[in-house]
Design a protein around this motif. Structure first.
Motif, short mmCIF file in Angstrom:
data_model
loop_
_atom_site.label_atom_id
_atom_site.label_comp_id
_atom_site.label_asym_id
_atom_site.label_seq_id
_atom_site.Cartn_x
_atom_site.Cartn_y
_atom_site.Cartn_z
N ASP A 1 0.60 -1.24 -2.47
CA ASP A 1 -0.70 -1.56 -1.89
C ASP A 1 -1.45 -2.57 -2.75
O ASP A 1 -2.16 -3.44 -2.23
CB ASP A 1 -1.53 -0.29 -1.72
N THR B 1 -6.84 6.18 -3.07
CA THR B 1 -6.27 6.25 -1.72
C THR B 1 -7.17 5.57 -0.69
O THR B 1 -6.71 5.27 0.42
CB THR B 1 -6.03 7.71 -1.30
N THR C 1 5.86 -6.11 -6.58
CA THR C 1 5.71 -4.67 -6.79
C THR C 1 6.57 -4.19 -7.95
O THR C 1 6.14 -3.36 -8.77
CB THR C 1 6.08 -3.91 -5.50
N GLY D 1 -2.83 -1.64 5.42
CA GLY D 1 -2.85 -1.18 4.03
C GLY D 1 -4.04 -1.63 3.23
O GLY D 1 -4.12 -1.34 2.03
N VAL E 1 3.81 0.00 2.34
CA VAL E 1 2.90 1.14 2.23
C VAL E 1 3.15 2.11 3.38
O VAL E 1 3.22 3.33 3.18
CB VAL E 1 1.44 0.66 2.23
N ASP E 2 3.28 1.59 4.59
CA ASP E 2 3.47 2.45 5.76
C ASP E 2 4.76 3.26 5.66
O ASP E 2 4.79 4.45 5.99
CB ASP E 2 3.50 1.60 7.03
N TYR F 1 -5.76 2.40 0.94
CA TYR F 1 -4.82 2.35 2.07
C TYR F 1 -5.05 3.43 3.11
O TYR F 1 -4.57 3.32 4.24
CB TYR F 1 -3.38 2.44 1.57
N LEU G 1 3.93 3.50 -4.06
CA LEU G 1 3.02 3.19 -2.96
C LEU G 1 1.77 2.48 -3.47
O LEU G 1 1.29 1.51 -2.85
CB LEU G 1 2.67 4.47 -2.21
N SER G 2 1.22 2.96 -4.59
CA SER G 2 0.03 2.31 -5.15
C SER G 2 0.33 0.88 -5.57
O SER G 2 -0.47 -0.04 -5.33
CB SER G 2 -0.49 3.12 -6.33
#
Length: 651
Positions: free
Chosen positions: A145, A59, A168, A321, A402-403, A62, A141-142
Motif C-alpha cells: 500500500d 489500516t 515493495t 488501496g 493490496v486487494d 487501505y 500488505l503495508s
C-alpha cells in the motif's frame, strides 16, 4: 540451557558470529523476550498507544478502499457493523485479555494455561501459524500500500511507475535491514508518525464531510443507488452482515495492543504478580485506540463512498488501496496530497516494523522453549532473515497487490481474535462467572461466523496460513527430534533436606538408585535395594539414595527442577523430582551433585522392558522410555570428558 541465556557462538566464521550475536549490545537494541531493553523503556499509556497505533491506525490507508470494493454502496452500513463488533465485541475481549495476560504474551498464553500436554502444544503451533500469517501479511500488505501511494503521487517520475513489486521488495528489504542493524522500540518516532498521520486524516475527513453536507446531491445519488439496488431496509442490514467479514481488516491492532503491554508505565506499587497500574493503562490504550479508529472508519467510509466514483476503487483505479489519499489530492491540492502520501508511507512502513517486532516476540517465546525450533531461533538476525525471505515470497506471489492480500490478512486477524474470545470465555467459565461466560460466548460465536465466512469467501487466506502452519509443524517435529538429547533444565534447586543428604555424602562414594515408586512401603524399598545390589554387585548399602521422578507434562521441553529430600520408613533416603522427562531430570541432578560434591556420583538403573525403538518413542512422546540409555547419552553430550562424567550403571 536457560530460557534467557544468550546464544553462544561456536565456530570461527565471522558471518556466523554476527548472525548469532545476542550479546549485551544487541540485546539492548533488539525486541523480543530475549532482548534486554533499557530501564527507561516504560512510557505513558497514550505513547504506547501510538506504538501499537502504527499498525492499527495505518489500516486507514487501505481499509476504506477495500470496504468500498467489497461492499459497494453498502460500505457505510457494513462499516457500522464493523464498528459495533469492534466496540461491543473485540474491545471487551481484549480488555479481559489485558487482565488475564498482563506480561505481553496475549491470548495464546491464556490458551496455553487452559490446555496442556500435546494438544495444547499443537494448538500453539496452529495459532502461531495464523499469527505469522497476520504479521507477515501486515509487512507485505503495508509495504504494497505504501508503494501504491508512491506510485500514484503526481510528483513521482513516470519512468519509475509500473514497478510495484520491485519497489515493495525494496521497502521490505529496508525493514529487514533496520532489524539486522538493531531496532529499538522508538516510541517517540511512533508518537510523531501517529500524531501527524491522524491530524492529516482529520483534515481530509473534515473537508470531505463538509463537502458531503454542502452538496446534498452527492448524498442523494448514494441513497438512490442504495435504495434502487436494495430497497428493503432489512435487506440492507442483512447484506451488510454478510459483507462484514470482508471488512475485518479494520479489527487489526488488538493483538499488538496487548503484546506491547510490558512497555506501559504502571503504578509504583505494581508487582509482576499484580501489575494493576499497567493493566489499567493498557485498558485505556485499547479503549482509546478503538474509539478513535471507529470514528475514522465511519466517517471515512461515508465520505469515500459518497464522493469517489465506484470505478475508481477497481483494481488499477486511482482510489484503489488509497481512497483517503485520492480525496486529499483531489480536494486539497497536490502539495497537501503529497504531504499526506508521505505520512501514509511512513506509518505503513512503520506498521511493518511493528509486525516484525511482534514476530520476534512470539517465536522465541514459544518455539525454542518447547524444543520446537533450532537453538539459533533465539537469536534475532537469523529470524529476521527468515521472515524477510518469506515476505519477499509473499510479495512476489501476490504481485504486491493490496486487494489480493486482504483475505490472508483478514484470516490471520480473525483467527487470533476468535482464539482470544474463546480464551476469555473459558477463563470466565473456569471462574464461574455465568454472565460474562454467556456474553463472551456470544462474542466468540460471532467471530467464529466471521472467520468461517471470510475463509469461504476468500480461501487464499487459510491456504497461506496452512502453509505457515505446515512449515512450523514440520520444523517443530524435526527440531524436537534433533534436540531430544539436550539437557533441557533451566535451573536445579535443592531443598534443605536434599542439600543435607548430598553434603553428608560428599566425602564418600555417592550411589543413586533410579526408582519408580508404587506403594512406597518398606518392603518395596528393601526389595529394590536388594535387586540393585545383586544386579550390580556392589558390597553394601551405605550411602545409597533412592531417586524418584514424577513426569508432569511430557510435551514441555525446558523445565526447572526442585529436588526434595525425605526419608521413607525412617531408613531409606529419597530424592523426589518432578519433570517433563525422567532422563533429563536425572542427568541434571547427577551433574548438580557432581558440581556440588566434587565427586562423580553413580546411578543404577534397570533396563526398560520392550524393544529399543518402542522405548525411544515413549521417551519422545511421554518422557519415560529408554531411561538408562537416554540418561547416559544426555550426560555424554553435556560432559564430553569421560573422566568428569557421572557413572551410569544398568543391570
Amino acid at each position: 540451557m536457560t530460557g534467557d541465556a544468550p546464544v553462544k557462538v561456536r565456530g570461527t566464521g565471522r558471518l556466523r558470529g554476527w548472525l548469532l550475536d545476542a550479546g549485551s549490545d544487541q540485546a539492548l537494541r533488539h525486541p523480543g523476550p530475549h532482548g534486554r531493553p533499557p530501564e527507561h523503556r516504560h512510557h505513558p499509556w497514550w505513547k504506547v498507544m501510538c506504538l501499537t497505533g502504527v499498525d492499527y491506525f495505518s489500516t486507514l490507508g487501505y481499509q476504506p478502499g477495500i470496504a468500498a470494493l467489497a461492499a459497494g454502496a453498502l460500505s457505510p452500513v457494513a462499516t457500522l457493523v464493523l464498528v459495533l463488533v469492534t466496540l461491543l465485541g473485540a474491545l471487551p475481549v481484549y480488555r479481559r485479555v489485558a487482565v488475564e495476560s498482563p506480561h505481553g504474551e496475549g491470548s495464546i498464553a491464556m490458551l496455553v494455561r487452559l490446555l496442556s500436554y500435546w494438544p495444547g502444544k499443537l494448538l500453539v503451533l496452529v495459532l502461531l501459524g495464523f499469527a505469522a500469517t497476520d504479521f507477515i501479511i501486515t509487512i507485505t500488505l503495508s509495504a504494497a500500500d505504501a508503494t501504491a501511494h508512491i506510485d500514484e503521487n503526481p510528483f513521482w517520475p513516470s519512468g519509475l511507475k509500473g514497478h510495484e513489486v520491485l519497489l515493495t521488495l525494496l521497502l521490505v528489504a529496508l525493514l529487514g535491514a533496520v532489524f539486522l542493524k538493531g531496532f529499538s522500540e522508538a516510541v517517540g518516532i511512533a508518537v510523531v508518525l501517529v500524531a501527524v498521520y491522524l491530524s492529516l486524516n482529520a483534515v481530509v475527513v473534515a473537508d470531505a464531510l463538509w463537502r458531503v453536507v454542502t452538496h446534498p446531491s452527492a448524498v442523494g445519488d448514494w441513497t438512490t443507488m442504495l435504495t434502487t439496488r436494495h430497497g428493503d431496509p432489512w435487506l440492507v442490514v442483512g447484506l451488510s452482515l454478510l459483507v462484514f467479514p470482508k471488512l475485518a481488516l479494520g479489527l487489526s491492532g488488538f493483538e499488538t495492543g496487548v503484546a506491547v503491554m510490558p512497555t506501559v508505565r504502571g503504578d509504583p506499587t505494581d508487582s509482576e504478580a499484580r501489575p494493576l497500574g499497567r493493566i489499567r493503562g493498557a485498558r485505556r490504550l485499547l479503549t482509546t485506540a478503538a474509539v478513535i479508529m471507529s470514528v475514522f472508519l465511519i466517517t471515512s467510509s461515508v465520505t469515500t463512498t459518497v464522493l469517489i466514483p465506484p470505478e475508481a476503487f477497481q483494481p488499477g483505479g486511482s482510489a484503489n488501496g488509497r481512497a483517503l489519499a485520492y480525496l486529499a489530492h483531489a480536494h486539497l491540492g497536490e502539495v497537501f496530497g503529497t504531504a499526506y502520501d508521505l505520512s501514509t508511507i511512513g506509518i505503513l512502513w512503520f506498521a511493518g516494523a511493528s509486525a516484525m517486532a511482534g514476530l520476534l516476540n512470539l517465536v522465541p517465546r514459544y518455539l525454542p522453549r518447547y524444543g520446537m525450533a533450532p537453538a539459533w531461533a533465539r537469536a534475532v538476525r537469523p529470524l529476521v532473515l527468515v521472515f524477510t525471505a518469506v515476505a519477499f515470497l509473499i510479495t512476489v506471489v501476490f504481485e504486491a497487490s493490496v486487494d489480493a492480500q486482504g483475505g490472508a490478512y483478514a484470516t490471520g486477524v480473525l483467527v487470533l481474535i476468535t482464539s482470544a474470545a474463546t480464551a476469555v470465555t473459558l477463563a470466565a467459565l473456569r471462574q464461574r462467572q455465568r454472565g460474562r461466560t454467556i456474553a463472551f460466548g456470544v462474542i466468540a460465536v460471532i467471530f467464529v461466523y466471521t472467520t468461517v465466512a471470510n475463509v469461504v469467501e476468500r480461501p487464499s487466506g487459510v491456504k497461506i496460513a496452512g502453509c505457515f502452519i505446515g512449515g512450523i509443524i514440520l520444523v517443530s517435529v524435526l527440531s524436537r527430534l534433533m534436540r531430544a538429547y539436550e539437557l533441557r533444565v533451566d535451573h536445579v534447586e535443592l531443598d534443605p533436606a536434599a542439600t543435607r543428604m548430598i553434603d553428608e555424602r560428599a566425602g564418600r562414594r555417592i550411589r543413586l538408585i533410579a526408582h519408580e515408586p508404587d506403594g512406597r512401603d518398606e518392603a518395596e524399598y528393601r526389595a529394590k535395594l536388594a535387586q540393585t545390589m545383586a544386579d550390580n554387585d556392589f558390597p553394601d548399602d551405605s550411602d545409597v539414595i533412592f531417586v524418584e521422578v514424577e513426569v508432569t507434562d511430557p510435551s514441555d521441553f525446558e523445565t526447572e527442577l526442585l529436588v526434595r529430600g525425605s526419608v521413607a520408613d525412617g531408613r531409606f533416603p529419597v530424592l523426589s523430582l518432578a519433570s517433563s522427562s525422567v532422563p533429563t531430570a536425572l542427568a541434571a541432578l547427577l551433574l548438580e551433585i557432581r558440581d556440588r560434591s566434587r565427586r562423580r556420583p553413580h546411578i543404577y538403573f534397570e533396563w526398560s522392558e520392550g524393544g529399543p525403538a518402542r522405548n525411544v518413542l515413549r521417551y519422545l512422546a511421554f518422557g519415560d522410555g529408554a531411561i538408562a540409555s537416554v540418561t547416559r547419552e544426555i550426560l555424554r553430550r553435556q560432559e564430553p570428558d569421560p573422566h568428569r562424567r557421572p557413572h551410569v550403571h544398568a543391570g
